[in-house]
Design an enzyme around this catalytic site. Structure first.
Site, PDB file in Angstrom:
ATOM      1  N   TYR A 101       0.852  -1.194   0.000  1.00 15.44           N
ATOM      2  CA  TYR A 101       0.000   0.000   0.000  1.00 15.44           C
ATOM      3  C   TYR A 101       0.893   1.251   0.000  1.00 15.44           C
ATOM      4  O   TYR A 101       0.678   2.181  -0.744  1.00 15.44           O
ATOM      5  CB  TYR A 101      -0.873  -0.036   1.253  1.00 15.44           C
ATOM      6  CG  TYR A 101      -1.966   0.995   1.318  1.00 15.44           C
ATOM      7  CD1 TYR A 101      -3.280   0.638   1.009  1.00 15.44           C
ATOM      8  CD2 TYR A 101      -1.702   2.298   1.713  1.00 15.44           C
ATOM      9  CE1 TYR A 101      -4.298   1.581   1.080  1.00 15.44           C
ATOM     10  CE2 TYR A 101      -2.720   3.238   1.788  1.00 15.44           C
ATOM     11  CZ  TYR A 101      -4.010   2.885   1.472  1.00 15.44           C
ATOM     12  OH  TYR A 101      -5.020   3.800   1.552  1.00 15.44           O
ATOM     13  N   PHE A 144      -9.227  17.191 -25.025  1.00 17.50           N
ATOM     14  CA  PHE A 144      -9.994  15.956 -25.255  1.00 17.50           C
ATOM     15  C   PHE A 144     -11.309  16.009 -24.473  1.00 17.50           C
ATOM     16  O   PHE A 144     -11.445  16.767 -23.519  1.00 17.50           O
ATOM     17  CB  PHE A 144      -9.145  14.754 -24.818  1.00 17.50           C
ATOM     18  CG  PHE A 144      -9.814  13.441 -25.090  1.00 17.50           C
ATOM     19  CD1 PHE A 144     -10.112  13.056 -26.381  1.00 17.50           C
ATOM     20  CD2 PHE A 144     -10.162  12.580 -24.050  1.00 17.50           C
ATOM     21  CE1 PHE A 144     -10.750  11.849 -26.635  1.00 17.50           C
ATOM     22  CE2 PHE A 144     -10.785  11.370 -24.301  1.00 17.50           C
ATOM     23  CZ  PHE A 144     -11.080  11.004 -25.600  1.00 17.50           C
ATOM     24  N   ASP A 145     -12.270  15.180 -24.872  1.00 14.04           N
ATOM     25  CA  ASP A 145     -13.616  15.278 -24.288  1.00 14.04           C
ATOM     26  C   ASP A 145     -13.667  15.042 -22.778  1.00 14.04           C
ATOM     27  O   ASP A 145     -14.381  15.740 -22.061  1.00 14.04           O
ATOM     28  CB  ASP A 145     -14.613  14.372 -25.026  1.00 14.04           C
ATOM     29  CG  ASP A 145     -14.242  12.911 -24.970  1.00 14.04           C
ATOM     30  OD1 ASP A 145     -13.067  12.605 -24.727  1.00 14.04           O
ATOM     31  OD2 ASP A 145     -15.120  12.051 -25.181  1.00 14.04           O
ATOM     32  N   ASP A 181      -1.271  17.874 -21.704  1.00  9.81           N
ATOM     33  CA  ASP A 181      -1.874  16.546 -21.672  1.00  9.81           C
ATOM     34  C   ASP A 181      -0.982  15.700 -22.563  1.00  9.81           C
ATOM     35  O   ASP A 181      -0.931  15.893 -23.781  1.00  9.81           O
ATOM     36  CB  ASP A 181      -3.308  16.634 -22.224  1.00  9.81           C
ATOM     37  CG  ASP A 181      -3.962  15.271 -22.370  1.00  9.81           C
ATOM     38  OD1 ASP A 181      -3.240  14.264 -22.465  1.00  9.81           O
ATOM     39  OD2 ASP A 181      -5.205  15.227 -22.409  1.00  9.81           O
ATOM     40  N   ALA A 213      -0.837  12.320 -23.180  1.00 11.87           N
ATOM     41  CA  ALA A 213      -1.231  10.945 -23.490  1.00 11.87           C
ATOM     42  C   ALA A 213      -0.419  10.376 -24.666  1.00 11.87           C
ATOM     43  O   ALA A 213      -0.055   9.208 -24.669  1.00 11.87           O
ATOM     44  CB  ALA A 213      -2.723  10.895 -23.801  1.00 11.87           C
ATOM     45  N   LYS A 266      -2.029   5.049 -23.415  1.00 18.57           N
ATOM     46  CA  LYS A 266      -1.656   5.333 -24.802  1.00 18.57           C
ATOM     47  C   LYS A 266      -0.158   5.088 -25.001  1.00 18.57           C
ATOM     48  O   LYS A 266       0.254   3.961 -25.178  1.00 18.57           O
ATOM     49  CB  LYS A 266      -2.038   6.775 -25.169  1.00 18.57           C
ATOM     50  CG  LYS A 266      -3.525   6.968 -25.436  1.00 18.57           C
ATOM     51  CD  LYS A 266      -4.304   7.175 -24.183  1.00 18.57           C
ATOM     52  CE  LYS A 266      -5.715   7.624 -24.427  1.00 18.57           C
ATOM     53  NZ  LYS A 266      -6.496   7.638 -23.191  1.00 18.57           N
ATOM     54  N   HIS A 302     -21.658  10.472 -25.882  1.00 18.54           N
ATOM     55  CA  HIS A 302     -21.312   9.459 -26.899  1.00 18.54           C
ATOM     56  C   HIS A 302     -21.104   8.078 -26.297  1.00 18.54           C
ATOM     57  O   HIS A 302     -21.276   7.074 -26.964  1.00 18.54           O
ATOM     58  CB  HIS A 302     -20.084   9.892 -27.697  1.00 18.54           C
ATOM     59  CG  HIS A 302     -18.898  10.240 -26.853  1.00 18.54           C
ATOM     60  ND1 HIS A 302     -18.916  11.282 -25.953  1.00 18.54           N
ATOM     61  CD2 HIS A 302     -17.678   9.678 -26.752  1.00 18.54           C
ATOM     62  CE1 HIS A 302     -17.741  11.353 -25.353  1.00 18.54           C
ATOM     63  NE2 HIS A 302     -16.978  10.382 -25.815  1.00 18.54           N
TER      64      HIS A 302
HETATM   65  N1  F0G Z   1      -6.366  12.979 -22.833  1.00 19.85           N
HETATM   66  C1  F0G Z   1      -6.380  12.543 -24.098  1.00 19.85           C
HETATM   67  C2  F0G Z   1      -5.702  13.330 -25.165  1.00 19.85           C
HETATM   68  C3  F0G Z   1      -7.042  11.349 -24.410  1.00 19.85           C
HETATM   69  O1  F0G Z   1      -7.057  10.928 -25.672  1.00 19.85           O
HETATM   70  C4  F0G Z   1      -7.660  10.616 -23.357  1.00 19.85           C
HETATM   71  C5  F0G Z   1      -8.364   9.371 -23.633  1.00 19.85           C
HETATM   72  C6  F0G Z   1      -7.607  11.109 -22.054  1.00 19.85           C
HETATM   73  C7  F0G Z   1      -6.942  12.304 -21.831  1.00 19.85           C
HETATM   74  C8  F0G Z   1      -8.253  10.404 -20.897  1.00 19.85           C
HETATM   75  O2  F0G Z   1      -7.496   9.301 -20.542  1.00 19.85           O
HETATM   76  O3  F0G Z   1      -8.926   7.308 -20.989  1.00 19.85           O
HETATM   77  O4  F0G Z   1      -6.952   7.193 -19.468  1.00 19.85           O
HETATM   78  O5  F0G Z   1      -8.989   8.388 -18.774  1.00 19.85           O
HETATM   79  N2  F0G Z   1      -8.625   8.966 -24.774  1.00 19.85           N
HETATM   80  C9  F0G Z   1      -9.237   7.708 -25.135  1.00 19.85           C
HETATM   81  C10 F0G Z   1      -9.470   7.690 -26.626  1.00 19.85           C
HETATM   82  C11 F0G Z   1     -10.417   7.314 -24.334  1.00 19.85           C
HETATM   83  O6  F0G Z   1     -10.113   6.742 -27.096  1.00 19.85           O
HETATM   84  O7  F0G Z   1      -8.971   8.587 -27.327  1.00 19.85           O
HETATM   85  P1  F0G Z   1      -8.137   7.971 -19.916  1.00 19.85           P
END
Ligand code: F0G
Length: 463
Positions: free
Chosen positions: A69, A121-122, A221, A223, A264, A455
């Site tokens: 932990y 991102f969304d 961000d 990713a 990613k 979505h």
């Molecule tokens: N930022 C970006 C640019 C992303 O593409 C995603 C997720 C996230 C943040 C959130 O990360 O999924 O680990 O919580 N993108 C996925 C996609 C879901 O299909 O593009 P997460």
């Protein structure tokens, strides 16, 4: 020819179920591809997130995991790798990117605070808006111009950024900027929402300069930071002879911190983190990370997850791997373009983006042409993809009006190290068949509309 820099050691069976079955399954899923069982999908291009194939090294690193932990050895390896690759001293683990967004925005955003960025991102957008923040999009206009072949469509329009910083940072731009002060600037690299398009180092530097002038913190961000760094090497002449590792460190140098979805570019199935430069900010974030994600040595991940992220981060920045990865996306992009599919070019880093609004002109925007195309591709060939258009854009949190996406895009995301050229050729074949009968593709209408991130969980019917 660019060959995969790996060979296959383990495989998973896939099968194309008959078309009558596909028709039944998609209807049962409410015409929402997120509700399909993956065994009913033949080629799964829904996402590149958490869907990569782990390497032998990642699998064997599971065996050295320490599930403590507190004070977990796995966390120490995870932290050390991030510090080395990205250069940030403070690391907060989170269960995935969303976990990082939730902790970060909970601490930083005050109601009506302004966040300026290149098309976040969304989920990022939803977390910012959920905390009462307002987003100002300063992406360059080329990002929304399908005819433009600009190499860095993820770039910030520096004039727009300057204007927004001038307008809002006077009202208290700092990490505590609420009431319409600028809370922070966020660069998403690569920029998923506009086609996995990169941001140039030149643009990053200029953005950072403006942020410093206005005393506004800059976060990324990250990713898909490794893919972004590869594009910098490939497309920005000044960096042609630089090592990916050095481009990454230089990129990170200009940021106050980063949010990462390790699903990613760290080629892990689960995981994420926040990394920051400033001890004070770390101290502010830490208690909320414990509250929302878990103790600071695991943050919602198991030791196994942290091991696969640490190993995957090293593999994800390998130049041979990145060369092949981006060449696969380019192959599918260019092949679809050559058969007359309107695709966003140049190819992005993780996915092919199709301008479904331009392809299916007979379907009105309100009937979501990109989603209609996603349904058609599943029925025709068992391919799963995702709409990045007006369904995903959702409604304005205040006016509740439908937001219109700049373009009705369909995304074919390529999972890392998963599909072969033959699989991609099959996708091209299915497109040829859909193109032949494109007038028969039907639009969709909501039968249930989810209140947030609609979505993912809304239901539809064909019209
Ligand atoms: N930022 C970006 C640019 C992303 O593409 C995603 C997720 C996230 C943040 C959130 O990360 O999924 O680990 O919580 N993108 C996925 C996609 C879901 O299909 O593009 P997460």
């Amino acid at each position: 020819m660019i060959l995969p820099p790996y060979k296959i050691k383990s495989v998973e069976k896939i099968k194309l179920i008959p078309v009558v079955e596909r028709l039944k399954k998609i209807k049962k899923a409410g015409y929402n591809l997120f509700f399909l069982n993956s065994r009913d999908v033949y080629i799964d291009l829904l996402t590149d997130s958490g869907t990569g194939a782990m390497s032998d090294k990642q699998w064997s690193s599971l065996m050295q995991s320490d599930e403590s932990y507190a004070g977990s050895e796995s966390f120490l390896r995870f932290q050390k790798t991030i510090q080395k690759i990205l250069g940030f001293p403070y690391v907060i683990p989170t269960h995935q990117g969303r976990g990082a967004e939730s902790v970060f925005n909970k601490v930083l955003i005050k109601k009506d605070g302004i966040i300026i960025g290149n098309s976040p991102f969304d989920t990022t957008r939803a977390h910012i808006e959920n905390m009462g923040g307002k987003i100002i999009d300063v992406t360059r206009k080329e990002a929304f111009d399908p005819k433009s072949l600009f190499n860095f469509k993820g770039n910030v329009d520096l004039k727009k950024l300057k204007r927004a910083l001038k307008k809002y940072s006077a009202k208290g731009g700092s990490a505590s900027g609420g009431k319409n002060g600028v809370t922070y600037v966020l660069l998403t690299i690569t920029c998923n929402s506009v086609g996995g398009q990169p941001v140039s180092l030149e643009n990053i530097k200029e953005t950072a300069k403006l942020c410093r002038t206005h005393k506004v913190p800059l976060f990324y961000d990250i990713a898909r930071f490794a893919e972004n760094s590869f594009f910098i090497k490939e497309r920005e002449i000044k960096y042609k002879n630089k090592k990916i590792e050095d481009i990454i460190l230089e990129t990170m140098k200009y940021a106050d911190g980063v949010l990462m979805s390790a699903k990613k570019d760290a080629i892990a199935n689960m995981g994420g983190f926040i990394a920051v430069r400033d001890a004070e900010l770390y101290q502010k974030l830490a208690p909320y990370a414990i509250l929302l994600e878990g103790f600071l040595n695991y943050g919602g991940m198991s030791g196994r997850d942290m091991e696969t992220v640490a190993t995957g981060l090293c593999e994800g920045i390998d130049e041979d791997y990145l060369k092949f990865r981006t060449s696969q996306v380019k192959y599918l992009t260019d092949s679809l373009y050559n058969i007359g599919v309107p695709v966003i070019r140049p190819a992005g880093g993780h996915a092919v983006f199709i301008d479904a609004g331009a392809l299916l002109e007979h379907i009105k925007r309100d009937n979501f042409p990109a989603h209609a195309l996603a349904v058609a591709l599943y029925i025709e060939g068992g391919i799963r993809s995702v709409e990045i258009g007006s369904i995903m854009a959702g409604r304005d949190p205040e006016t509740k009006e439908n937001r219109k996406a700049p373009r009705e895009l369909l995304r074919l995301a390529i999972p890392r190290r998963v599909y072969s050229k033959e699989h991609l050729d099959y996708v091209i074949e299915v497109f040829l068949r859909v193109l032949k009968n494109k007038k028969s593709v039907r639009g969709v209408r909501f039968t249930y509309e989810a209140p947030v991130l609609r979505h993912f969980s809304s239901k539809f019917r064909l019209i």
